[in-house]
Design a protein around this motif. Structure first.
Motif, PDB file in Angstrom:
ATOM      1  N   UNK A 111      35.414 -26.914  -0.574  1.00  0.00           N
ATOM      2  CA  UNK A 111      35.900 -26.605   0.772  1.00  0.00           C
ATOM      3  C   UNK A 111      34.925 -25.655   1.452  1.00  0.00           C
ATOM      4  N   UNK A 112      34.858 -25.761   2.746  1.00  0.00           N
ATOM      5  CA  UNK A 112      34.235 -24.739   3.569  1.00  0.00           C
ATOM      6  C   UNK A 112      35.363 -24.065   4.336  1.00  0.00           C
ATOM      7  N   UNK A 113      35.585 -22.802   4.031  1.00  0.00           N
ATOM      8  CA  UNK A 113      36.713 -22.071   4.608  1.00  0.00           C
ATOM      9  C   UNK A 113      36.247 -21.396   5.895  1.00  0.00           C
ATOM     10  N   UNK A 114      36.915 -21.634   7.006  1.00  0.00           N
ATOM     11  CA  UNK A 114      36.515 -21.012   8.272  1.00  0.00           C
ATOM     12  C   UNK A 114      36.431 -19.492   8.153  1.00  0.00           C
ATOM     13  N   UNK A 115      35.569 -18.906   8.960  1.00  0.00           N
ATOM     14  CA  UNK A 115      35.406 -17.461   8.951  1.00  0.00           C
ATOM     15  C   UNK A 115      36.734 -16.767   9.237  1.00  0.00           C
ATOM     16  N   UNK A 116      37.094 -15.841   8.389  1.00  0.00           N
ATOM     17  CA  UNK A 116      38.284 -15.026   8.555  1.00  0.00           C
ATOM     18  C   UNK A 116      37.837 -13.591   8.827  1.00  0.00           C
ATOM     19  N   UNK A 117      38.759 -12.729   9.202  1.00  0.00           N
ATOM     20  CA  UNK A 117      38.417 -11.323   9.340  1.00  0.00           C
ATOM     21  C   UNK A 117      38.012 -10.781   7.973  1.00  0.00           C
ATOM     22  N   UNK A 118      36.943 -10.010   7.965  1.00  0.00           N
ATOM     23  CA  UNK A 118      36.444  -9.445   6.719  1.00  0.00           C
ATOM     24  C   UNK A 118      36.259  -7.945   6.874  1.00  0.00           C
ATOM     25  N   UNK A 119      35.804  -7.305   5.801  1.00  0.00           N
ATOM     26  CA  UNK A 119      35.535  -5.874   5.849  1.00  0.00           C
ATOM     27  C   UNK A 119      34.325  -5.561   6.713  1.00  0.00           C
ATOM     28  N   UNK A 120      33.525  -6.565   7.045  1.00  0.00           N
ATOM     29  CA  UNK A 120      32.348  -6.402   7.893  1.00  0.00           C
ATOM     30  C   UNK A 120      32.638  -6.922   9.293  1.00  0.00           C
ATOM     31  N   UNK A 121      31.792  -6.554  10.233  1.00  0.00           N
ATOM     32  CA  UNK A 121      31.912  -7.095  11.582  1.00  0.00           C
ATOM     33  C   UNK A 121      31.692  -8.602  11.544  1.00  0.00           C
ATOM     34  N   UNK A 122      32.263  -9.300  12.520  1.00  0.00           N
ATOM     35  CA  UNK A 122      32.138 -10.758  12.556  1.00  0.00           C
ATOM     36  C   UNK A 122      30.679 -11.193  12.581  1.00  0.00           C
ATOM     37  N   UNK A 123      29.824 -10.423  13.260  1.00  0.00           N
ATOM     38  CA  UNK A 123      28.406 -10.776  13.353  1.00  0.00           C
ATOM     39  C   UNK A 123      27.692 -10.687  12.005  1.00  0.00           C
ATOM     40  N   UNK A 124      28.274  -9.942  11.093  1.00  0.00           N
ATOM     41  CA  UNK A 124      27.675  -9.770   9.765  1.00  0.00           C
ATOM     42  C   UNK A 124      28.442 -10.534   8.693  1.00  0.00           C
ATOM     43  N   UNK A 125      29.263 -11.476   9.118  1.00  0.00           N
ATOM     44  CA  UNK A 125      30.059 -12.288   8.204  1.00  0.00           C
ATOM     45  C   UNK A 125      29.793 -13.759   8.478  1.00  0.00           C
ATOM     46  N   UNK A 281      46.545 -21.762  -8.894  1.00  0.00           N
ATOM     47  CA  UNK A 281      46.017 -21.627  -7.531  1.00  0.00           C
ATOM     48  C   UNK A 281      47.111 -21.934  -6.524  1.00  0.00           C
ATOM     49  N   UNK A 282      47.200 -21.098  -5.502  1.00  0.00           N
ATOM     50  CA  UNK A 282      48.253 -21.215  -4.492  1.00  0.00           C
ATOM     51  C   UNK A 282      47.628 -20.866  -3.148  1.00  0.00           C
ATOM     52  N   UNK A 283      47.794 -21.735  -2.158  1.00  0.00           N
ATOM     53  CA  UNK A 283      47.186 -21.515  -0.845  1.00  0.00           C
ATOM     54  C   UNK A 283      47.629 -20.193  -0.233  1.00  0.00           C
ATOM     55  N   UNK A 284      48.860 -19.778  -0.497  1.00  0.00           N
ATOM     56  CA  UNK A 284      49.339 -18.525   0.092  1.00  0.00           C
ATOM     57  C   UNK A 284      48.698 -17.308  -0.565  1.00  0.00           C
ATOM     58  N   UNK A 285      48.086 -17.492  -1.738  1.00  0.00           N
ATOM     59  CA  UNK A 285      47.390 -16.391  -2.403  1.00  0.00           C
ATOM     60  C   UNK A 285      45.883 -16.612  -2.442  1.00  0.00           C
ATOM     61  N   UNK A 286      45.399 -17.523  -1.600  1.00  0.00           N
ATOM     62  CA  UNK A 286      43.986 -17.900  -1.630  1.00  0.00           C
ATOM     63  C   UNK A 286      43.095 -16.942  -0.864  1.00  0.00           C
ATOM     64  N   UNK A 287      43.668 -16.078  -0.041  1.00  0.00           N
ATOM     65  CA  UNK A 287      42.938 -15.173   0.850  1.00  0.00           C
ATOM     66  C   UNK A 287      42.219 -15.907   1.981  1.00  0.00           C
ATOM     67  N   UNK A 288      42.478 -17.188   2.161  1.00  0.00           N
ATOM     68  CA  UNK A 288      41.845 -17.933   3.256  1.00  0.00           C
ATOM     69  C   UNK A 288      42.440 -17.551   4.611  1.00  0.00           C
ATOM     70  N   UNK A 289      43.733 -17.265   4.634  1.00  0.00           N
ATOM     71  CA  UNK A 289      44.441 -16.955   5.868  1.00  0.00           C
ATOM     72  C   UNK A 289      44.865 -15.490   5.848  1.00  0.00           C
ATOM     73  N   UNK A 290      44.333 -14.667   6.768  1.00  0.00           N
ATOM     74  CA  UNK A 290      44.703 -13.245   6.774  1.00  0.00           C
ATOM     75  C   UNK A 290      46.200 -13.007   6.920  1.00  0.00           C
ATOM     76  N   UNK A 291      46.920 -13.978   7.465  1.00  0.00           N
ATOM     77  CA  UNK A 291      48.367 -13.814   7.615  1.00  0.00           C
ATOM     78  C   UNK A 291      49.065 -13.678   6.270  1.00  0.00           C
ATOM     79  N   UNK A 292      48.402 -14.118   5.188  1.00  0.00           N
ATOM     80  CA  UNK A 292      49.003 -14.052   3.851  1.00  0.00           C
ATOM     81  C   UNK A 292      48.485 -12.895   3.010  1.00  0.00           C
ATOM     82  N   UNK A 293      47.676 -12.019   3.598  1.00  0.00           N
ATOM     83  CA  UNK A 293      47.053 -10.959   2.805  1.00  0.00           C
ATOM     84  C   UNK A 293      48.061 -10.034   2.138  1.00  0.00           C
ATOM     85  N   UNK A 294      49.194  -9.808   2.778  1.00  0.00           N
ATOM     86  CA  UNK A 294      50.194  -8.912   2.199  1.00  0.00           C
ATOM     87  C   UNK A 294      50.765  -9.460   0.896  1.00  0.00           C
ATOM     88  N   UNK A 295      50.649 -10.764   0.702  1.00  0.00           N
ATOM     89  CA  UNK A 295      51.043 -11.397  -0.555  1.00  0.00           C
ATOM     90  C   UNK A 295      49.853 -11.512  -1.490  1.00  0.00           C
TER      91      UNK A 295
END
Length: 378
Positions: A111-125, A281-295
């Motif tokens: 898979x190619x996972x779309x850019x998500x928010x990261x610890x770095x600025x978007x320009x450096x991710x 492996x579980x999509x909700x724990x994959x870290x692909x979607x920031x909306x699931x980060x709390x899980x």
């Protein structure tokens, strides 16, 4: 609550790079294997699948890790792509256990996972590219040999005598800290040499206490030591930071893997979920979607037996921060609940020594807001 109970309780945290040999002496035989579950019975694949030579040529990494209940999990990263309509598992190689071969199960495909928010600025991710399949199978506790293609896999010992302990092994490329390690210099970044040396000790087990991945940002053009290094959170970086340099040690002994802060969702959590997390492996724990980060940034602790009344408790402290937490903070509540599980595991009948492992000491950097609680109140 007290974590001591009646046990000898040892806290091992990976806040600095370490490599040590630890001798643990139990009452069991050094030659016994431990694990859990069973390899699915051998059966004909639903469609054409890679033969042994093709599978071996496409295998990028192969190892064994130990999960909850001492379940020994064989994992393989492969570039083989199954033919259209061949079925998901056809992308996986055959696992041979005691002479019987069975197809491994696909954990997660390319898979190619779309850019998500990261610890770095978007320009450096950048987006995370995983042009590989991850396959897995549970090894039976009775297994005496296992291999993928021509590559033997290490089997667990019921009572490991020689344990390699290490942590913080990635090569640091981080713009925010202006930190640019010379990743191709074995003196500036010695993981490959360390892994070879450690493998030479013939360990029975490897305990990694987190931070496998450090190459977060692109090397600047004026820094000679890291030119050409992959960066970001995709497979190429995981391969360069862990799987390639650590290959001799991955081949020598099973690993117990502890999650570090560099594997939290806004950093290398996607690769952690694909490659190292011992849970399904579980999509909700994959870290692909920031909306699931709390899980996805939290996981229940589990214990790995070392035999002879000793055990290691694995604790996920990926999101432990440096800000004091109020007792009604959701993060405080989550960690408090997990420590209650730790106390239950440590009090298990027959356990005399419990080694608690986490990467960042929970509430050590950040005690309860306005208080300095005793360990019994954590």
């Amino acid at each position: 609550m007290s974590l001591q109970k009646k046990n000898a309780f040892i806290w091992l945290a990976g806040t600095a790079a370490i490599a040590a040999m630890v001798a643990l002496h139990g009452c069991g035989s050094d030659d016994n294997n431990s694990g859990g579950g069973n390899v699915p019975p051998a059966s004909a694949p639903a469609a054409p699948a890679p033969d042994a030579a093709t599978a071996s040529a496409n295998i990028q990494a192969a190892w064994v890790e130990i999960g909850d209940g001492n379940r020994a999990i064989a994992r393989v990263v492969t570039r083989y792509v199954a033919e259209a309509g061949a079925g998901a598992n056809a992308a996986c190689p055959l696992l041979t256990v005691d002479g019987a071969a069975a197809r491994m199960t696909l954990r997660v495909g390319p898979a190619t996972v779309p850019l998500r928010t990261t610890a770095s600025a978007a320009a450096d991710s950048k987006a995370s590219e995983f042009p590989v399949s991850v396959c897995e199978a549970t090894l039976p506790a009775t297994a005496s040999s296992a291999a993928v293609g021509a590559q033997p896999l290490p089997l667990p010992k019921a009572t490991p005598q020689r344990i390699v302990v290490l942590a913080d092994t990635g090569c640091r490329l981080k713009k925010a800290d202006n930190a640019w390690q010379a990743c191709s210099d074995t003196e500036a970044w010695p993981l490959a040499a360390l892994a070879t040396t450690a493998a030479g000790f013939n360990p029975d087990l490897v305990l990694h206490i987190g931070d496998y991945h450090y190459r977060e940002n692109a090397c600047p053009p004026d820094i000679a030591g890291c030119q050409g290094s992959p960066w970001g959170y995709g497979w190429d970086t995981w391969q360069a930071d862990l799987f390639k340099p650590a290959a001799p040690l991955l081949a020598k002994a099973p690993w117990v893997v502890v999650r570090g802060n560099h594997e939290e969702c806004a950093r290398a959590g996607q690769g952690w979920a694909r490659f190292l997390d011992t849970r399904p492996y579980d999509a909700t724990r994959s870290c692909d979607d920031p909306a699931n980060d709390a899980v996805a940034n939290y996981a229940d602790p589990y214990a790995v037996s070392l035999g002879g009344g000793s055990q290691v408790i694995v604790f996920d402290s990926a999101k432990a921060g440096k800000t004091a937490l109020a007792t009604n903070d959701p993060q405080f509540i989550a960690y408090q609940k997990q420590f209650q599980t730790v106390a239950t595991l440590a009090a298990k009948t027959g356990m005399t020594t419990t080694i608690f492992t986490n990467h960042h000491p929970i509430l050590g950097f950040a005690p309860v807001a306005g208080a300095n609680p005793a360990p019994g109140n954590l």
